[in-house]
Design a protein around this motif. Sequence first.
Motif: not given
Length: 176
Positions: A64-67, A81-93, A95-103
């Motif tokens: 939620r904080d990242y969102r 926004i073209f977001l480049v992320r590392d493989n931190l587990n919360v980055h791949k959660a 909820g964040l994948r669903e958020f990114a897919a819906s935007r």
Amino acid sequence: MTGPQAKTWSQRGRTPVVRVRGRSRRRISIAALTCCKPGHRSRLIYRPRRDNGRRDGRKSFSRRDYRDLLIAARQQFGGPIFLVRDNLNVHKAAGLREFAASRDWLSVYYLPPCAPDLKPVEGIWFLLRRGRISNVAFGAPEHLIQRIRHGLRRIQYRSYLIDGCLTKTGPSIRPA
């Protein structure tokens, strides 16, 4: 948290000792985005988070904080926004994948594992650690947060520092 020691001294033959008061269980986390847009100055968008014994038991940023950080970046920066992320587990959660897919304005790309030299924000952390928070023992978390904010604000106003961190990682930005 104590900053790294950039310089210290003691008498010859004696090991220097830096005493720090405070409890080690206090934690401060920072999430940051380095942003660039052709024809505009580079930007740094960040949010510090202090662990205040939150009810959810998390000591760091949640999805939620990242969102919320991404939404703030969208409002400040405008455009896609073209977001480049590392493989931190919360980055791949999920909820964040669903958020990114819906935007439609957000595209996410993941870096390979163990590739800190490809993350521009690592250069920002280096500048911060070697600048405002080096050689300081923090007695209170508020003092640390104040110094972090001041240091990041100084970096924000010097876009050439952000450009240097972006250039070091090698992204090529071409107008569409």
